[in-house]
Enzyme design. Structure first.
Site, PDB file in Angstrom:
ATOM      1  N   LYS A  30       0.857  -1.191   0.000  1.00  0.00           N
ATOM      2  CA  LYS A  30       0.000   0.000   0.000  1.00  0.00           C
ATOM      3  C   LYS A  30       0.893   1.242   0.000  1.00  0.00           C
ATOM      4  O   LYS A  30       1.900   1.284   0.725  1.00  0.00           O
ATOM      5  CB  LYS A  30      -0.896  -0.029   1.241  1.00  0.00           C
ATOM      6  CG  LYS A  30      -1.958   1.053   1.293  1.00  0.00           C
ATOM      7  CD  LYS A  30      -2.841   0.877   2.540  1.00  0.00           C
ATOM      8  CE  LYS A  30      -3.981   1.859   2.607  1.00  0.00           C
ATOM      9  NZ  LYS A  30      -4.851   1.636   3.793  1.00  0.00           N
ATOM     10  N   SER A  58      -9.807   1.353   2.683  1.00  0.00           N
ATOM     11  CA  SER A  58      -8.985   2.166   1.817  1.00  0.00           C
ATOM     12  C   SER A  58      -7.879   1.406   1.084  1.00  0.00           C
ATOM     13  O   SER A  58      -7.322   1.922   0.119  1.00  0.00           O
ATOM     14  CB  SER A  58      -8.336   3.285   2.642  1.00  0.00           C
ATOM     15  OG  SER A  58      -7.433   2.742   3.593  1.00  0.00           O
ATOM     16  N   SER A 109      -9.833  -0.943   6.936  1.00  0.00           N
ATOM     17  CA  SER A 109      -9.263  -0.787   5.596  1.00  0.00           C
ATOM     18  C   SER A 109      -8.497  -1.968   5.046  1.00  0.00           C
ATOM     19  O   SER A 109      -8.112  -1.951   3.875  1.00  0.00           O
ATOM     20  CB  SER A 109      -8.349   0.433   5.558  1.00  0.00           C
ATOM     21  OG  SER A 109      -9.121   1.580   5.363  1.00  0.00           O
TER      22      SER A 109
HETATM   23  N1  GLN Z   1     -13.240   3.654   6.093  1.00  0.00           N
HETATM   24  C1  GLN Z   1     -12.692   4.107   7.347  1.00  0.00           C
HETATM   25  C2  GLN Z   1     -12.323   5.556   7.245  1.00  0.00           C
HETATM   26  O1  GLN Z   1     -12.522   6.121   6.216  1.00  0.00           O
HETATM   27  C3  GLN Z   1     -11.504   3.267   7.719  1.00  0.00           C
HETATM   28  C4  GLN Z   1     -10.289   3.615   6.956  1.00  0.00           C
HETATM   29  C5  GLN Z   1      -9.087   2.829   7.373  1.00  0.00           C
HETATM   30  O2  GLN Z   1      -9.175   1.802   8.032  1.00  0.00           O
HETATM   31  N2  GLN Z   1      -7.946   3.358   7.008  1.00  0.00           N
HETATM   32  O3  GLN Z   1     -11.874   6.153   8.194  1.00  0.00           O
END
Ligand code: GLN
Length: 472
Positions: free
Chosen positions: A75, A150, A174
């Site tokens: 990532k 994400s 994410s």
């Molecule tokens: N979807 C969640 C957010 O937007 C989690 C994102 C993540 O785990 N980085 O905060």
């Protein structure tokens, strides 16, 4: 050949070369990456050079390590020395980290081959990868749909066979949610299990790095490599972790599997149907099912959207046009900060910074941030009680299968609800993972989430492996 364990075994024995493995994966990338867009950067030449080194070690009779020749997708919020690291944000344009994240060094020491840096929602804020400044990633199972987020790029890369393994970061879901939507295994370890050194911070008390893989055993192998204490991360746990690869074959016999009877509803019927089948599968494998209650579960989302943005607003203050990446010139320094941030950050990141700044502001601090911390503690204590009665808990990972692009576009709350089942484990620090468990609507993958207590990764992996076996 997607199986990491098999690739490593064959490369180590010399029955296949790391160079061949890399070329196979680069060919898969050449074929489908234009439609998937999993990567911000494919490191073809670097990967080939690394594969040559691995093969040279084997030829010289030296062992390259447990991930010998295994292509892995990173990532793009993990620092790679001299290689652009963008967080899929314009604000980091042109920035090259001067050092490697600890996970990157550990992968190198284990013989892995980094094949590219993957797309994400900007600064990991989102659940669909639609918030990337470089355009969305598409789900390999249906390119009209999101891969989740994400870490959508890493999930899609593993699902499409561009890499055998992937790394993501999980602050609220994410890793687990995109794993579910792309039909791969995704693990968020116990907070502190894996070093965060060199992971660009979103919300430091919630962030954790973890694996994507095509099987539970491959995920165990990768977590065994990247886990462990790191003096460079003061929150990393000063313990040696037991080898998870050794426990995945142990079965679910005797495990106590908890059903949360007051779980917030909202999951689609196709998803809950698969969850019921998962309970049945573990019962058939010799586990006992017990009922537990976690009444504060439903408040997790609200607490998260105060604590997460509060920490993010503090962490993202460093992007000021001076120290990293983008600078937009203006008449004076203050004006430069303003125009740089206005141009460099996308809408969702700005929304989080505003939410967080508000939650932390004098006069509101106790009512919002302080209250959210109390709710966090309450949720933690309720889970601890549940884990006295159950070794693992099963929930859906995501309320639905992969959704079409734009489906939640103008409604941040609808997007935030994607993580209702994954967020509590970030608030509590407990581990959680998503295992593919068949398909639901439109024949798309459904993931089941396995949750466990602090450092109870062995039980979590045993349950996950039993679910995987039940399907095979
Ligand atoms: N979807 C969640 C957010 O937007 C989690 C994102 C993540 O785990 N980085 O905060």
């Amino acid at each position: 050949m997607a199986d990491a364990i098999e690739i490593a075994a064959r490369v180590r024995s010399g029955s296949v070369t790391a160079v061949d493995i890399v070329e196979q994966h680069l060919a898969a990338i050449a074929k489908r990456e234009p439609e998937i867009h999993a990567f911000n950067l494919v490191l073809a030449e670097q990967a080939r050079a690394r594969a040559h080194e691995v093969d040279a070690m084997v030829a010289a009779g030296r062992d390259p390590g447990p991930l010998a020749g295994v292509p892995i997708a990173l990532k793009d919020n993990m620092c790679t020395r001299g290689v652009p690291t963008t967080c899929s944000s314009k604000i980091l344009a042109g920035w090259k980290p001067p050092y490697d994240a600890t996970v990157v060094s550990k992968l190198a020491a284990a013989g892995a081959v980094v094949i590219g840096k993957t797309n994400l929602d900007e600064f990991a804020m989102g659940s669909s990868t639609e918030n990337s400044a470089f355009g969305p990633t598409r789900n390999p199972h249906d390119i009209t749909r999101v891969p989740g987020g994400s870490s959508g790029g890493s999930a899609a890369a593993v699902s499409a066979g561009f890499a055998s393994l992937g790394l993501g970061s999980d602050t609220g879901g994410s890793i687990r949610q995109p794993a579910a939507l792309c039909g791969v295994v995704g693990v968020k370890p116990t907070y502190g299990y894996v070093s965060r050194y060199g992971l660009i911070a979103f919300a430091s008390s919630l962030d954790q790095i973890g694996p994507f893989a095509n099987s539970v055993a491959d995920a165990a192998l990768l977590l065994d490599v990247i886990g462990g204490h790191d003096p460079m991360d003061s929150t990393s746990i000063p313990l040696t972790h037991p080898a998870l690869l050794d426990v995945v074959g142990q079965g679910a016999e005797g495990l106590r599997v908890g059903r949360i009877t007051d779980l917030p509803d909202g999951a689609d019927p196709d998803v809950t149907e698969r969850l019921e089948l998962a309970f049945d599968a573990l019962r058939a494998a010799g586990a006992t099912i017990v009922d537990v209650q976690v009444p504060a579960f439903e408040f997790g989302l609200t607490a998260y959207y105060l604590i997460g943005p509060a920490e993010a607003s503090s962490n993202l203050a460093r992007y000021d046009g001076v120290r990293y990446g983008l600078r937009v010139d203006a008449a004076d320094t203050n004006a430069m900060y303003g125009v740089t941030r206005a141009a460099g950050f996308g809408d969702e990141v700005k929304r989080r910074i505003m939410l967080g700044t508000y939650a932390l502001s004098a006069g509101y601090y106790d009512a919002y941030y302080g209250k959210a911390l109390k709710v966090r503690r309450l949720i933690h204590d309720e889970f601890e009680r549940a884990y006295q009665r159950a070794d693992v808990l099963l929930t859906p990972t995501s309320p639905s299968v992969a959704f079409p692009f734009g489906a939640k576009g103008d409604n941040p709350l609808a997007m935030y609800l994607c993580d209702v089942y994954t967020i509590p484990a970030n608030l509590t620090g407990h581990p959680g993972m998503s295992v593919p468990f068949g398909t639901g609507a439109a024949d798309l993958p459904v993931g089941v989430q396995v949750l466990a207590g602090t450092l109870c990764e062995p039980q979590m992996f045993r349950a996950a492996a039993a679910l995987e076996r039940a399907l095979s």
